[in-house]
Scaffold this active site. Structure first.
Site, PDB file in Angstrom:
ATOM      1  N   MET A  30      80.067  46.703  39.394  1.00 33.49           N
ATOM      2  CA  MET A  30      80.493  46.773  40.561  1.00 33.49           C
ATOM      3  C   MET A  30      81.365  47.733  41.057  1.00 33.49           C
ATOM      4  SD  MET A  30      77.035  45.893  42.974  1.00 33.49           S
ATOM      5  CE  MET A  30      77.771  44.482  43.372  1.00 33.49           C
ATOM      6  N   LEU A  33      87.588  44.982  39.514  1.00 33.58           N
ATOM      7  CA  LEU A  33      87.134  44.320  38.099  1.00 33.58           C
ATOM      8  C   LEU A  33      88.208  42.698  38.128  1.00 33.58           C
ATOM      9  CD1 LEU A  33      87.484  47.285  35.920  1.00 33.58           C
ATOM     10  CD2 LEU A  33      85.308  46.155  36.857  1.00 33.58           C
ATOM     11  N   HIS A  34      87.688  42.194  37.370  1.00 33.11           N
ATOM     12  CA  HIS A  34      88.454  40.619  36.550  1.00 33.11           C
ATOM     13  C   HIS A  34      88.548  40.924  35.013  1.00 33.11           C
ATOM     14  CE1 HIS A  34      84.818  38.941  36.719  1.00 33.11           C
ATOM     15  NE2 HIS A  34      84.694  39.516  38.354  1.00 33.11           N
ATOM     16  N   HIS A  37      84.986  40.898  34.253  1.00 32.24           N
ATOM     17  CA  HIS A  37      84.410  42.086  33.589  1.00 32.24           C
ATOM     18  C   HIS A  37      85.347  42.687  32.251  1.00 32.24           C
ATOM     19  CE1 HIS A  37      84.351  42.222  37.592  1.00 32.24           C
ATOM     20  NE2 HIS A  37      82.653  43.200  37.546  1.00 32.24           N
ATOM     21  N   GLN A  61      71.495  46.566  46.307  1.00 32.80           N
ATOM     22  CA  GLN A  61      71.076  45.758  46.242  1.00 32.80           C
ATOM     23  C   GLN A  61      71.930  44.833  47.418  1.00 32.80           C
ATOM     24  OE1 GLN A  61      73.139  46.456  42.443  1.00 32.80           O
ATOM     25  NE2 GLN A  61      73.836  43.782  42.898  1.00 32.80           N
ATOM     26  N   GLY A 147      76.700  39.189  32.333  1.00 34.78           N
ATOM     27  CA  GLY A 147      77.989  37.565  32.447  1.00 34.78           C
ATOM     28  C   GLY A 147      77.208  36.704  32.752  1.00 34.78           C
ATOM     29  N   VAL A 176      83.386  33.811  32.590  1.00 36.26           N
ATOM     30  CA  VAL A 176      85.103  33.044  32.766  1.00 36.26           C
ATOM     31  C   VAL A 176      85.635  32.775  33.607  1.00 36.26           C
ATOM     32  CG1 VAL A 176      87.005  34.761  32.559  1.00 36.26           C
ATOM     33  CG2 VAL A 176      85.049  35.223  31.638  1.00 36.26           C
ATOM     34  N   LYS A 184      84.976  33.096  37.977  1.00 38.93           N
ATOM     35  CA  LYS A 184      85.683  34.533  38.842  1.00 38.93           C
ATOM     36  C   LYS A 184      84.730  35.733  39.098  1.00 38.93           C
ATOM     37  CE  LYS A 184      90.077  34.394  35.851  1.00 38.93           C
ATOM     38  NZ  LYS A 184      91.082  34.955  35.589  1.00 38.93           N
TER      39      LYS A 184
END
Ligand code: PAF
Length: 283
Positions: A30, A33-34, A37, A61, A147, A176, A184
């Site tokens: 979605m 990003l971090h 991802h 959602q 993830g 992560v 994260k």
């Protein structure tokens, strides 16, 4: 990196990749990003010839009182990150492109959605299944990367893929974390400075609970330890702390070989989730 907004352009590019027999690794997101991802992309890069990422804040959602409108978005920054990570194709559709005519067939997540986030966010996983079903059909990926932070989502999507014979493989990638243990998440930007300092207590609380459970097999006391720690060290309000079998998400632990201790905590402007999944036999 190829960038497309329209389904017809996506399909055209997928057709080209497939015609040269390329395996396709797909990372649905979605956006905002971090490193979480990026870990998914790295894994996809290693295992596939062609990597597709989608960025779509999926309205289906989000519940009526949830954070759809203020969900963080930054397509320019995301695009740069996707290029640097080695994504081959970025698909970022508008909602009317994905859902031109709504109100037809719905997909229901069923009983796996009756616990954890599904219990607090009615309809959330139906919306996730709606979008991933559509994306899986459009992209026809060889492998899809999710993830482990969203462990319930992962369990439900694995069930969808198994029950409806989607010809693809779901790959689980470890959560992560920041150096202080906080998982994260795109929603971490909503934490105040004070809340950000407190938030690592979520992960510490999970470790306390899991360690206690592994010594005693007392689920209730293990959950209490996690709750106490989070309540003592954060201003957050606990949504749930649950210890279940994984991936079937049952409170019956007698025959479980793998368990999950999962939490959700409301802060002022962010609801954070985290979990530890552990194979009891391997410890
Ligand atoms: O995990 C997410 O970011 C979303 O739920 C997903 C899988 C991209 C579907 O919108």
């Amino acid at each position: 990196m190829i960038q497309v907004e329209l389904i017809k352009d996506l399909k055209e590019n997928i057709k080209i990749a497939k015609s040269s027999n390329k395996s396709i690794g797909f990372v649905p997101t979605m956006g905002y990003l971090h490193e979480g991802h990026m870990a998914l992309v790295n894994q996809a890069r290693i295992e596939n010839d062609f990597v597709v990422m989608s960025i779509f804040v999926n309205p289906a959602q989000f519940g009526p009182n949830e954070d759809l409108d203020r969900y963080p978005r930054d397509l320019e920054r995301d695009t740069k990150m996707a290029i640097e990570a080695g994504v081959d194709l970025l698909f970022y559709p508008q909602a009317h492109e994905m859902y031109p005519k709504d109100g037809g067939i719905s997909i229901q997540a069923g009983q796996l959605a009756n616990v954890l986030c599904g219990a607090s966010r009615p309809g959330h996983f139906d919306g996730v299944l709606k979008v991933v079903t559509k994306l899986f059909h459009l992209i026809n990926p060889t492998r899809v990367y999710f993830g482990q932070k969203d462990a319930q989502q992962l369990a439900i999507i694995e069930t969808l893929v198994r029950d409806y014979n989607f010809p693809l493989e779901i790959r689980r990638v470890e959560t992560v974390r920041e150096v202080d243990g906080l998982a994260k998440s795109s929603r971490n930007v909503f934490l105040s400075e004070a809340e950000r300092k407190q938030a690592p207590a979520i992960n510490r609380g999970l470790h306390l609970g899991v360690d206690y459970f592994m010594k005693t097999f007392e689920a209730e006391k293990a959950k209490q330890l996690t709750i106490q720690h989070i309540e003592q060290f954060t201003s957050g309000k606990i949504d749930y702390v649950e210890l279940l079998s994984y991936p079937d998400l049952s409170i019956e632990l007698a025959d479980a070989s793998t368990i999950i201790l999962a939490v959700a905590v409301f802060f002022e402007k962010a609801r954070l989730i985290d979990n530890i999944i552990i194979n009891i036999n391997e410890v």
